[in-house]
Design an enzyme around this catalytic site. Structure first.
Site, mmCIF file in Angstrom:
data_model
loop_
_atom_site.group_PDB
_atom_site.id
_atom_site.type_symbol
_atom_site.label_atom_id
_atom_site.label_comp_id
_atom_site.label_asym_id
_atom_site.label_seq_id
_atom_site.Cartn_x
_atom_site.Cartn_y
_atom_site.Cartn_z
ATOM 1 N N CYS A 86 -16.616 -12.390 -13.434
ATOM 2 C CA CYS A 86 -15.788 -13.002 -14.747
ATOM 3 C C CYS A 86 -14.884 -13.757 -14.235
ATOM 4 O O CYS A 86 -14.216 -14.639 -14.835
ATOM 5 C CB CYS A 86 -15.989 -11.896 -15.550
ATOM 6 S SG CYS A 86 -14.635 -10.837 -15.415
ATOM 7 N N LYS A 94 -24.260 2.673 -22.449
ATOM 8 C CA LYS A 94 -25.440 1.771 -22.165
ATOM 9 C C LYS A 94 -25.319 1.017 -21.116
ATOM 10 O O LYS A 94 -24.652 -0.039 -21.194
ATOM 11 C CB LYS A 94 -25.991 1.139 -23.418
ATOM 12 C CG LYS A 94 -27.491 0.507 -22.849
ATOM 13 C CD LYS A 94 -27.835 -0.636 -23.752
ATOM 14 C CE LYS A 94 -27.581 -2.013 -23.059
ATOM 15 N NZ LYS A 94 -28.234 -2.235 -21.729
ATOM 16 N N ARG A 109 -29.940 -3.546 -15.741
ATOM 17 C CA ARG A 109 -30.520 -4.262 -14.403
ATOM 18 C C ARG A 109 -30.017 -3.424 -13.180
ATOM 19 O O ARG A 109 -30.137 -3.838 -12.147
ATOM 20 C CB ARG A 109 -29.969 -5.759 -14.265
ATOM 21 C CG ARG A 109 -30.492 -6.428 -15.492
ATOM 22 C CD ARG A 109 -30.423 -7.834 -15.221
ATOM 23 N NE ARG A 109 -29.389 -8.667 -16.105
ATOM 24 C CZ ARG A 109 -28.998 -9.789 -16.316
ATOM 25 N NH1 ARG A 109 -29.582 -10.619 -15.312
ATOM 26 N NH2 ARG A 109 -27.964 -10.295 -16.983
HETATM 27 P P1 NAD Z 1 -25.200 -9.780 -20.716
HETATM 28 O O1 NAD Z 1 -24.525 -10.068 -21.981
HETATM 29 O O2 NAD Z 1 -26.758 -10.620 -20.433
HETATM 30 O O3 NAD Z 1 -25.764 -8.199 -20.696
HETATM 31 C C1 NAD Z 1 -24.463 -7.369 -21.052
HETATM 32 C C2 NAD Z 1 -24.992 -6.239 -21.977
HETATM 33 O O4 NAD Z 1 -25.508 -6.640 -23.269
HETATM 34 C C3 NAD Z 1 -26.135 -5.620 -21.055
HETATM 35 O O5 NAD Z 1 -25.688 -4.285 -21.343
HETATM 36 C C4 NAD Z 1 -27.361 -6.002 -22.069
HETATM 37 O O6 NAD Z 1 -28.538 -5.193 -21.896
HETATM 38 C C5 NAD Z 1 -26.852 -6.331 -23.333
HETATM 39 N N1 NAD Z 1 -27.584 -7.426 -24.225
HETATM 40 C C6 NAD Z 1 -27.858 -8.512 -23.159
HETATM 41 N N2 NAD Z 1 -28.354 -9.467 -24.434
HETATM 42 C C7 NAD Z 1 -28.364 -8.899 -25.492
HETATM 43 C C8 NAD Z 1 -28.694 -9.333 -26.720
HETATM 44 N N3 NAD Z 1 -29.313 -10.519 -26.890
HETATM 45 N N4 NAD Z 1 -28.649 -8.423 -27.665
HETATM 46 C C9 NAD Z 1 -28.077 -7.277 -27.498
HETATM 47 N N5 NAD Z 1 -27.521 -6.677 -26.385
HETATM 48 C C10 NAD Z 1 -27.921 -7.583 -25.325
HETATM 49 O O7 NAD Z 1 -24.435 -10.119 -19.780
HETATM 50 P P2 NAD Z 1 -24.576 -9.992 -18.057
HETATM 51 O O8 NAD Z 1 -25.477 -10.910 -17.438
HETATM 52 O O9 NAD Z 1 -25.034 -8.645 -17.768
HETATM 53 O O10 NAD Z 1 -23.218 -10.069 -17.501
HETATM 54 C C11 NAD Z 1 -22.733 -11.481 -16.996
HETATM 55 C C12 NAD Z 1 -21.654 -11.772 -18.074
HETATM 56 O O11 NAD Z 1 -20.594 -10.840 -18.315
HETATM 57 C C13 NAD Z 1 -20.918 -13.070 -17.739
HETATM 58 O O12 NAD Z 1 -20.872 -14.037 -18.486
HETATM 59 C C14 NAD Z 1 -19.758 -12.559 -17.126
HETATM 60 O O13 NAD Z 1 -18.579 -13.751 -17.383
HETATM 61 C C15 NAD Z 1 -19.262 -11.829 -18.369
HETATM 62 N N6 NAD Z 1 -18.211 -10.648 -17.814
HETATM 63 C C16 NAD Z 1 -17.161 -10.637 -18.537
HETATM 64 C C17 NAD Z 1 -16.069 -9.936 -18.114
HETATM 65 C C18 NAD Z 1 -14.868 -9.958 -18.795
HETATM 66 O O14 NAD Z 1 -14.057 -8.727 -18.522
HETATM 67 N N7 NAD Z 1 -14.608 -11.069 -19.370
HETATM 68 C C19 NAD Z 1 -16.340 -9.012 -16.941
HETATM 69 C C20 NAD Z 1 -17.699 -8.929 -16.345
HETATM 70 C C21 NAD Z 1 -18.696 -9.600 -16.907
#
Ligand code: NAD
Length: 521
Positions: free
Chosen positions: A303, A195, A199
């Site tokens: 991140c 998935k 966005r």
């Molecule tokens: P997000 O958590 O909003 O979304 C990530 C995924 O989770 C998406 O596919 C989304 O559909 C799903 N999702 C979102 N909210 C959900 C919920 N309430 N229930 C179930 N699924 C849900 O994250 P984002 O805004 O897309 O990405 C940014 C974040 O990711 C930042 O916090 C960043 O630090 C982190 N990030 C971490 C790494 C790492 O390796 N540590 C790498 C990239 C991004």
């Protein structure tokens, strides 16, 4: 020069500008090696972050469609796991060639849907491609162990695939993070239901087309779409054995706890607050340009972005030079050849970032460079925030405690290296950290005492190449098997050991069974 001039792919395949798309196509799913139109009743509009024009609509895949993707992956697993490693390796060789061929096409999709600059989007593709390239060496990475444990008896270990695995991806690296998961998962014999972020799923779909062209059989790689309902399906579906998640703390904690409660293996990479320590003996201009690049590149939506600069002693006097450097960065649409940073992902994200900047002023910090309200003339409707620098920041302020995920650098001043180490170690996150110094002993002490998983010495974003793993720690990770590298292969495989006895003589007749614990001695 056109950013696309080096590509061998036909120009018409690109969506090369921020122009309004006349008839936006719906985003398809990818099930059983086919692009499939969803019968969804709920659709999520996807806007170009530079213009807020609609680019496509992303379906909330229906329950039947989600089941169809798992059915396809489950069926494919039966034969895919039996293919030889050399067959999978040949497909991976082809796959990496095709990603290189369509590199610009992938990058263009990322710039359009995610907003980052075209050059940065090419880097997004490259860091994922390197995972696929490293996976080509699987024939020497997946060997087991063997020991003669007793007379005529040996034990050997194998790494076997898990079955159907799922990947849930974030918006900020639309190619790299799908490619953190796909190559190691399929080269080890698993099948995948992914998935992508709702966005910006375009790059993952191009990757799926390329996987098919490379010879990945039907059902080995499937893509479904949506938000929380799709995630709930994936973490509850018993046929899915493991979940790879990258994203925010809130979603990650939920997915980790519910996924593991359902008996699945879960690896979850979460948020971050990465500090860069700048010692007074550092090479000033190299350190400042590295920090500005790492703080403001990708509009701070990495991140591993540097989001806190810790000045030690006299280096606090260098903030003026940093401001001058930040002011030179060009903030505009990502397809513009001179763009250094593009927009942030959404109007909501822009509002959240600007709110956190305001909170800093309210908490008594000083906004010495304010990027709020920035509007490039050509892109008045985009979600732009200019580089922002805030000084006088202290732990406890919201701008220090929260992950801002925008082009905002907060500056904390301390007196000594020990103070800097204490500050970083007290932070709940542990993704990355960097120190800028010319002193070997200072760097050695720092790397020994610092509590963060990825340490850069004069390197601002120390993300390891895929022969290592991505090793965030503390609040930046849940689960203990990291993405890619050896740990990534271990995540997608389970050990089987075989103990075999081939007696060199079978002269002795046995008339009574031994019931004692076998000691194999
Ligand atoms: P997000 O958590 O909003 O979304 C990530 C995924 O989770 C998406 O596919 C989304 O559909 C799903 N999702 C979102 N909210 C959900 C919920 N309430 N229930 C179930 N699924 C849900 O994250 P984002 O805004 O897309 O990405 C940014 C974040 O990711 C930042 O916090 C960043 O630090 C982190 N990030 C971490 C790494 C790492 O390796 N540590 C790498 C990239 C991004």
């Amino acid at each position: 020069a056109s950013p696309f001039s080096t590509s061998s792919v036909r120009m018409v395949d690109y969506i090369t500008t921020h122009d309004k798309i006349a008839n936006p196509q719906n985003t398809k799913m990818f099930i059983d090696n086919q692009l499939v139109e969803s019968k969804a009743s709920t659709w999520i509009d996807l806007h170009d972050p530079a213009t807020n024009n609609i680019v496509t609509r992303v379906p909330q895949s229906t329950p039947d469609e989600l089941v169809a993707a798992v059915d396809s992956a489950e069926k494919a697993f039966k034969t895919w796991r039996r293919t030889t490693l050399l067959t999978r390796q040949q497909i991976m060789f082809k796959f990496v060639q095709l990603i290189r061929r369509d590199w610009d096409r992938l990058a263009a999709s990322i710039t359009l849907e995610q907003g980052k600059t075209f050059a940065d989007a090419r880097g997004d593709v490259l860091r994922g491609l390197q995972v696929a390239e490293t996976a080509c060496g699987i024939t020497s990475q997946l060997t087991g162990e063997l020991l003669e444990v007793s007379k005529d008896m040996e034990t050997r270990s194998y790494r076997e695939p898990l079955g159907v695995v799922a990947a849930i991806c974030p918006f900020n690296f639309p190619a790299m993070i799908p490619l953190w998961c796909l190559p190691p998962a399929i080269i080890t014999g698993n099948t995948v239901v992914m998935k992508p972020s709702e966005r910006d799923p375009g790059a993952a779909l191009i990757i799926a087309e390329l996987a098919k062209e490379a010879g990945v059989p039907d059902g080995v790689f499937n893509i479904v779409h949506g938000s929380a309902p799709t995630v709930d399906f994936l973490i509850d579906e018993p046929r899915i054995k493991a979940i790879s998640f990258v994203g925010s703390d809130k979603a990650g904690a939920y997915i980790y706890s519910r996924g593991t409660a359902n008996g699945k293996r879960v690896q979850a990479n979460l948020g971050a607050k990465n500090h860069a320590i700048i010692m007074p003996d550092a090479n000033k201009s190299q350190a400042l340009s590295a920090i500005a690049g790492a703080a403001f590149g990708a509009a701070g939506q990495r991140c591993m972005a540097v989001s806190v600069m810790v000045t030690v002693g006299k280096s606090k006097e260098w903030v003026g030079d940093l401001i001058e450097m930040a002011k030179k960065l060009v903030v505009t649409g990502g397809f513009e050849p001179d763009a250094d940073l593009g927009p942030v992902i959404s109007p909501q994200s822009k509002a959240r970032i600007e709110g956190l900047i305001q909170s800093a002023a309210d908490d008594g910090a000083e906004i010495v460079l304010d990027g709020r309200g920035y509007k490039p003339a050509k892109y008045p409707n985009g979600n732009f925030v200019g580089p922002t620098i805030i000084t006088g920041v202290k732990p406890g302020m919201a701008c220090y405690e929260q992950e801002i995920f925008g082009p905002v650098l907060v500056v904390v001043n301390v007196d000594t290296l020990d103070d800097a180490i204490e500050l970083v170690n007290a932070n709940r996150y542990g993704n990355g950290v960097a120190i800028f110094t010319k002193s070997g002993p200072v760097a050695a002490k720092f790397q020994r005492e610092i509590e963060a998983g990825q340490v850069g010495i004069n390197v601002p974003i120390p993300v390891p190449l895929p022969m290592f793993s991505f090793t965030g720690n503390k609040g930046s990770i849940l689960g203990d098997l990291n993405f890619y590298g050896k740990a990534g292969l271990h995540f997608y495989t389970q050990l089987k050991t075989v103990t075999a006895l081939w007696k060199s003589d079978d002269a002795d007749a046995v008339d009574k069974a031994s019931v004692n614990m076998p000691t194999q001695s």
